[in-house]
Enzyme design. Structure first.
Site, short mmCIF file in Angstrom:
data_model
loop_
_atom_site.label_atom_id
_atom_site.label_comp_id
_atom_site.label_asym_id
_atom_site.label_seq_id
_atom_site.Cartn_x
_atom_site.Cartn_y
_atom_site.Cartn_z
N GLN A 134 -27.90 -28.43 -115.23
CA GLN A 134 -29.18 -28.55 -115.97
C GLN A 134 -30.34 -27.90 -115.20
O GLN A 134 -31.17 -27.22 -115.80
CB GLN A 134 -29.49 -29.98 -116.38
CG GLN A 134 -29.46 -31.02 -115.29
CD GLN A 134 -29.82 -32.41 -115.81
OE1 GLN A 134 -30.27 -32.58 -116.94
NE2 GLN A 134 -29.63 -33.42 -114.99
N THR A 154 -22.74 -34.21 -108.71
CA THR A 154 -23.84 -35.13 -109.00
C THR A 154 -23.36 -36.44 -109.64
O THR A 154 -24.19 -37.23 -110.09
CB THR A 154 -24.87 -34.46 -109.95
OG1 THR A 154 -24.18 -34.05 -111.14
CG2 THR A 154 -25.53 -33.27 -109.31
N TYR A 168 -22.64 -40.60 -102.41
CA TYR A 168 -23.42 -39.45 -102.88
C TYR A 168 -24.57 -39.17 -101.92
O TYR A 168 -24.76 -38.04 -101.47
CB TYR A 168 -23.95 -39.74 -104.29
CG TYR A 168 -24.92 -38.71 -104.82
CD1 TYR A 168 -24.50 -37.43 -105.17
CD2 TYR A 168 -26.27 -39.02 -104.98
CE1 TYR A 168 -25.40 -36.49 -105.66
CE2 TYR A 168 -27.17 -38.09 -105.47
CZ TYR A 168 -26.74 -36.82 -105.81
OH TYR A 168 -27.63 -35.89 -106.30
N TRP A 214 -34.20 -38.57 -110.50
CA TRP A 214 -34.22 -38.92 -111.92
C TRP A 214 -34.40 -37.67 -112.81
O TRP A 214 -35.30 -37.60 -113.64
CB TRP A 214 -35.34 -39.91 -112.19
CG TRP A 214 -35.19 -41.27 -111.57
CD1 TRP A 214 -34.51 -41.60 -110.44
CD2 TRP A 214 -35.74 -42.51 -112.06
NE1 TRP A 214 -34.62 -42.94 -110.18
CE2 TRP A 214 -35.36 -43.52 -111.16
CE3 TRP A 214 -36.53 -42.83 -113.16
CZ2 TRP A 214 -35.74 -44.86 -111.33
CZ3 TRP A 214 -36.92 -44.16 -113.33
CH2 TRP A 214 -36.51 -45.15 -112.43
N1 LIG Z 1 -29.40 -35.16 -111.69
C1 LIG Z 1 -30.23 -35.89 -110.94
O1 LIG Z 1 -30.75 -36.94 -111.39
C2 LIG Z 1 -30.56 -35.46 -109.54
C3 LIG Z 1 -31.37 -36.29 -108.75
C4 LIG Z 1 -31.69 -35.90 -107.44
C5 LIG Z 1 -31.20 -34.69 -106.95
N2 LIG Z 1 -30.41 -33.90 -107.73
C6 LIG Z 1 -29.90 -32.64 -107.16
O2 LIG Z 1 -30.43 -31.56 -107.92
C7 LIG Z 1 -29.47 -30.49 -107.97
C8 LIG Z 1 -29.22 -30.08 -109.42
O3 LIG Z 1 -28.76 -31.21 -110.15
P1 LIG Z 1 -28.34 -31.11 -111.69
O4 LIG Z 1 -28.76 -32.38 -112.33
O5 LIG Z 1 -28.79 -29.81 -112.26
O6 LIG Z 1 -26.76 -31.12 -111.55
P2 LIG Z 1 -25.66 -30.75 -112.65
O7 LIG Z 1 -26.26 -30.60 -113.99
O8 LIG Z 1 -24.54 -31.73 -112.44
O9 LIG Z 1 -25.18 -29.31 -112.17
C9 LIG Z 1 -24.48 -29.12 -110.99
C10 LIG Z 1 -23.63 -27.88 -111.15
O10 LIG Z 1 -22.91 -27.66 -109.94
C11 LIG Z 1 -21.59 -27.30 -110.30
N3 LIG Z 1 -20.62 -27.57 -109.25
C12 LIG Z 1 -19.98 -28.74 -108.97
N4 LIG Z 1 -19.08 -28.55 -108.00
C13 LIG Z 1 -19.15 -27.25 -107.64
C14 LIG Z 1 -18.45 -26.45 -106.70
N5 LIG Z 1 -17.48 -26.96 -105.92
N6 LIG Z 1 -18.78 -25.15 -106.59
C15 LIG Z 1 -19.73 -24.61 -107.37
N7 LIG Z 1 -20.42 -25.30 -108.30
C16 LIG Z 1 -20.13 -26.62 -108.43
C17 LIG Z 1 -21.30 -28.14 -111.52
O11 LIG Z 1 -20.19 -27.62 -112.19
P3 LIG Z 1 -19.17 -28.64 -112.96
O12 LIG Z 1 -19.92 -29.13 -114.16
O13 LIG Z 1 -18.00 -27.76 -113.26
O14 LIG Z 1 -18.87 -29.74 -111.99
C18 LIG Z 1 -22.60 -28.00 -112.28
O15 LIG Z 1 -22.63 -26.85 -113.10
C19 LIG Z 1 -28.23 -31.02 -107.24
O16 LIG Z 1 -28.26 -30.58 -105.90
C20 LIG Z 1 -28.40 -32.53 -107.26
O17 LIG Z 1 -27.74 -33.16 -106.18
C21 LIG Z 1 -30.09 -34.25 -109.01
#
Ligand SMILES: NC(=O)c1ccc[n+]([C@@H]2O[C@H](COP(=O)([O-])OP(=O)(O)OC[C@H]3O[C@@H](n4cnc5c(N)ncnc54)[C@H](OP(=O)(O)O)[C@@H]3O)[C@@H](O)[C@H]2O)c1
Length: 285
Positions: free
Chosen positions: A11, A63, A126, A151
Site C-alpha cells: 500500500q 507486515t 514484528y 496505523w
Molecule cells: N501497515 C502499517 O500499519 C504499518 C505501520 C508501521 C510501519 N509500517 C511499515 O511501513 C512499510 C510499508 O508498509 P505497508 O503497509 O505498505 O506494507 P504492505 O502493504 O504489507 O506491503 C509490503 C510489501 O512488501 C512485500 N514483501 C514481503 N516480503 C517480501 C520479500 N521477502 N521481498 C520483497 N518484498 C516483500 C509484500 O509482498 P507480499 O504481499 O507478496 O507479501 C508487500 O507487497 C513497511 O516497512 C512496514 O513495516 C507499516
C-alpha cells in the site's frame, strides 16, 4: 533522479510510485517479491547494482504482525536480514536509503509522544524484527533516513479502514478496542513527505504519522461518520477481550520533533487525511 522502491505492490509502495510520478523528474524502478526477494542476498545485490538507483525507498516488509509472532524466524529473515541485504547494496553504490519502521519498536507503556531517540523496547516479534532492520541500516549505510510510522492506511492494500467499511456492510454492531491510542497515517501523505526529504541531506531518524491521536474505537466512529454509514453500533472493548497472538502497544503516539526541527511541515491531521482518503477512493474507484 533514479529511485528504486521495494515493496512496490504494497500500500505504501504504490502511493510512493503515484506521488513520484505526479511530481515528475523521477525514473522509478518499482520492485516487489517477484523481481527482488529481499531475503535473497544475491538477488537483492544484483537488482540494486544492475539498476544503480540514487535513492532506494525500502517499503517491502513482512507486515503481518500476528504472523511474525507465530513465525519469528521469517520475520527476522525478511524485516531484519532482508533490510541488511538492501542496506549493504545501497552502501556499495552510495545510494541514499529510506527505511520505514514502526511504533512497535517501543513498548507502548509511555504517556507522552515517543521521540526519535527514546529507548526502544519492542514487545512483539514484528517489533523486534523491524528494530533489527533499523540496526542494520544504521550499521551499514552512511546516508539513511529511518522513518517510523504507525496505523497505516492506503488505497492499495488491506487496512483497518477497509476492514471497518466491509464489516459495517455485514454487521449491526462492531466491537473495537478503546485502550490502544495512536495516530492513523495515510500512505499518500507519508509518500509526499518522503518525496520532500529524499531531495535533501537531512539524514537520520524521523517519526512520521498524520497529526493528532485517537483510539481504534474513536477511529472507527470517525470512519463510519466520514463515510456516511449509519445504523452500525460501535461497542468499546479492551485489548484483553480481543485476544491476539502478538501484543499491541497501548500508547503508540510518535513525536514529530525531527520533522519540525528539520524544517519540514508536519503531516495534516488524521481526520482530514481520512476524509482525503475516502474522497480519493470514491473518485478513483
Ligand atoms: N501497515 C502499517 O500499519 C504499518 C505501520 C508501521 C510501519 N509500517 C511499515 O511501513 C512499510 C510499508 O508498509 P505497508 O503497509 O505498505 O506494507 P504492505 O502493504 O504489507 O506491503 C509490503 C510489501 O512488501 C512485500 N514483501 C514481503 N516480503 C517480501 C520479500 N521477502 N521481498 C520483497 N518484498 C516483500 C509484500 O509482498 P507480499 O504481499 O507478496 O507479501 C508487500 O507487497 C513497511 O516497512 C512496514 O513495516 C507499516
Amino acid at each position: 533522479m533514479r529511485v528504486l522502491i521495494t515493496g512496490g505492490k504494497g500500500q505504501l509502495g504504490k502511493d510512493l510510485a503515484r506521488v513520484l510520478t505526479e511530481k515528475g523528474n523521477y525514473h522509478i524502478i518499482s520492485v516487489d517479491r517477484g523481481e527482488m526477494d529481499i531475503s535473497d542476498a544475491r538477488q537483492t545485490w544484483k537488482v540494486i547494482l544492475d539498476n544503480k538507483p540514487q535513492v532506494i525507498i525500502h517499503a517491502g516488509a513482512n507486515t503481518n504482525v500476528d504472523g511474525c509472532e507465530l513465525d519469528p524466524d521469517n520475520a527476522y529473515l525478511v524485516n531484519g536480514l532482508g533490510t541488511r541485504n538492501v542496506a549493504v547494496a545501497a552502501q556499495e553504490i552510495n545510494a541514499k536509503l529510506v527505511y520505514y519502521s514502526t511504533d512497535y519498536v517501543f513498548d507502548g507503556k509511555g504517556s507522552k509522544p515517543y521521540e526519535e531517540l527514546d529507548p526502544v523496547n519492542p514487545q512483539s516479534g514484528y517489533g523486534r524484527s523491524k528494530l533489527a532492520g533499523e540496526e542494520f541500516v544504521k550499521a551499514f549505510c552512511n546516508r539513511f533516513f529511518i522513518v517510523r510510522t504507525a496505523w497505516v492506511f492506503g488505497k492499495f492494500g488491506n487496512n483497518f479502514v477497509k476492514t471497518i467499511l466491509r464489516l459495517a456492510g455485514e454487521k449491526d454492531e462492531l466491537a473495537i478496542v478503546h485502550d490502544q491510542v495512536g495516530s492513523p497515517t495515510y500512505t499518500y501523505d507519508l509518500a509526499q513527505f518522503t518525496e520532500e526529504f529524499i531531495n535533501t541531506s537531512l539524514y537520520g531518524y524521523y517519526h512520521a504519522t498524520n497529526s493528532g491521536t485517537c483510539s481504534w474505537y474513536e477511529f472507527t466512529k470517525a470512519i463510519l461518520e466520514e463515510a456516511g454509514t449509519q445504523g452500525v453500533k460501535v461497542k468499546p472493548i479492551t485489548s484483553q477481550e480481543l485476544s491476539r497472538p502478538a501484543p499491541r502497544p497501548a500508547y503508540s503516539v510518535l513525536s514529530d520533533r525531527s520533522i519540525r526541527l528539520n524544517g519540514f511541515k508536519p503531516l495534516r491531521p488524521w481526520r482530514e487525511a481520512l476524509r482525503g482518503y475516502l474522497e480519493d477512493v470514491k473518485r478513483d474507484g
